[in-house]
Design a protein around this motif. Structure first.
Motif, PDB file in Angstrom:
ATOM      1  N   PHE A   1       0.818  -1.209   0.000  1.00  0.00           N
ATOM      2  CA  PHE A   1       0.000   0.000   0.000  1.00  0.00           C
ATOM      3  C   PHE A   1       0.855   1.264   0.000  1.00  0.00           C
ATOM      4  CE2 PHE A   1      -2.308   3.376   2.301  1.00  0.00           C
ATOM      5  CZ  PHE A   1      -3.367   3.550   1.420  1.00  0.00           C
TER       6      PHE A   1
ATOM      7  N   TRP B   1      -0.030   4.055  -2.992  1.00  0.00           N
ATOM      8  CA  TRP B   1      -0.495   5.438  -2.849  1.00  0.00           C
ATOM      9  C   TRP B   1       0.543   6.429  -3.368  1.00  0.00           C
ATOM     10  CZ3 TRP B   1       1.869   9.370  -0.338  1.00  0.00           C
ATOM     11  CH2 TRP B   1       2.728   9.105   0.729  1.00  0.00           C
ATOM     12  N   ARG B   2       1.811   6.061  -3.287  1.00  0.00           N
ATOM     13  CA  ARG B   2       2.841   6.949  -3.834  1.00  0.00           C
ATOM     14  C   ARG B   2       2.774   6.996  -5.358  1.00  0.00           C
ATOM     15  NH1 ARG B   2       5.240   5.347   1.015  1.00  0.00           N
ATOM     16  NH2 ARG B   2       6.340   7.042   2.086  1.00  0.00           N
TER      17      ARG B   2
ATOM     18  N   LEU C   1      -0.313   9.049  -6.250  1.00  0.00           N
ATOM     19  CA  LEU C   1      -0.054  10.470  -6.038  1.00  0.00           C
ATOM     20  C   LEU C   1       0.848  11.026  -7.137  1.00  0.00           C
ATOM     21  CD1 LEU C   1      -0.312  12.996  -4.273  1.00  0.00           C
ATOM     22  CD2 LEU C   1       1.681  12.196  -2.970  1.00  0.00           C
TER      23      LEU C   1
END
Length: 203
Positions: A119, A123-124, A127
């Motif tokens: 995770f 998310w990186r 983003l």
């Protein structure tokens, strides 16, 4: 939204895709450079095989030249070139070193502690893609928004500010995405392929 505005958006998206392709190919190296790297690696590894008593400084410099950087340990380079498809593995490691490392205890490439969880990487990457898209939109915003806002053509000169400013963040975000993705590919492919030779842990 009129046809002209739609065309501008399509052209902006095409430009974003083109920039992404250029950045990815630049990160992975040009074809000409790959040919030069091949010739050097062949000569260097041949010298080591023909003369095992080469001075350690010569050997270290040779490995650094193969990696294209002096910021790696020789043990890391030796391990990477022991893998199948060594050229790709080495380039992936150089590119993704912020996220991966060689764990000497297991003699394997793994994610650094901060990025071990799936995770934390998902998310990186999400983003990074979001920042890239927003950055590209803002970089080209004078072309896309001037008519909608009813501004005079002279305001197109704002692109001299928006393109380098927001374009920098877009490019940096895309490079971050590529680094994480190549790090994931390296760890995954390494698990599926054993080293071609045994790498001693002794200096």
């Amino acid at each position: 939204m009129d046809v002209e505005q739609i065309i501008k958006i399509i052209l902006a998206l095409a430009a974003m895709a083109g920039i992404a392709k250029i950045i990815y190919e630049f990160s992975m190296g040009s074809r000409l450079r790959l040919k030069d790297d091949y010739r050097f690696a062949k000569e260097f590894l041949g010298d080591i095989e023909a003369n095992p008593k080469l001075h350690h400084l010569v050997i270290e410099r040779g490995y650094y030249a193969i990696a294209g950087t002096v910021s790696m340990k020789v043990s890391e380079i030796k391990y990477l070139i022991s893998l199948s498809d060594a050229e790709r593995r080495l380039k992936d490691y150089v590119l993704a070193r912020r996220y991966v490392e060689l764990v000497e205890a297991s003699n394997k490439i793994d994610f650094r502690y901060k990025y071990k969880k799936h995770f934390s990487r998902v998310w990186r990457k999400a983003l990074a893609i979001l920042v890239y898209m927003v950055g590209c939109f803002l970089a080209f915003s004078p072309f896309l928004m001037i008519k909608s806002l009813g501004l005079e053509p002279k305001y197109l000169l704002l692109v001299l500010f928006t393109l380098p400013c927001f374009g920098f963040f877009a490019v940096d975000a895309l490079r971050s995405f590529v680094k994480i993705a190549r790090g994931e590919a390296l760890v995954k492919e390494q698990q599926e392929n054993s080293p071609l030779i045994f790498i001693s842990k002794r200096p």
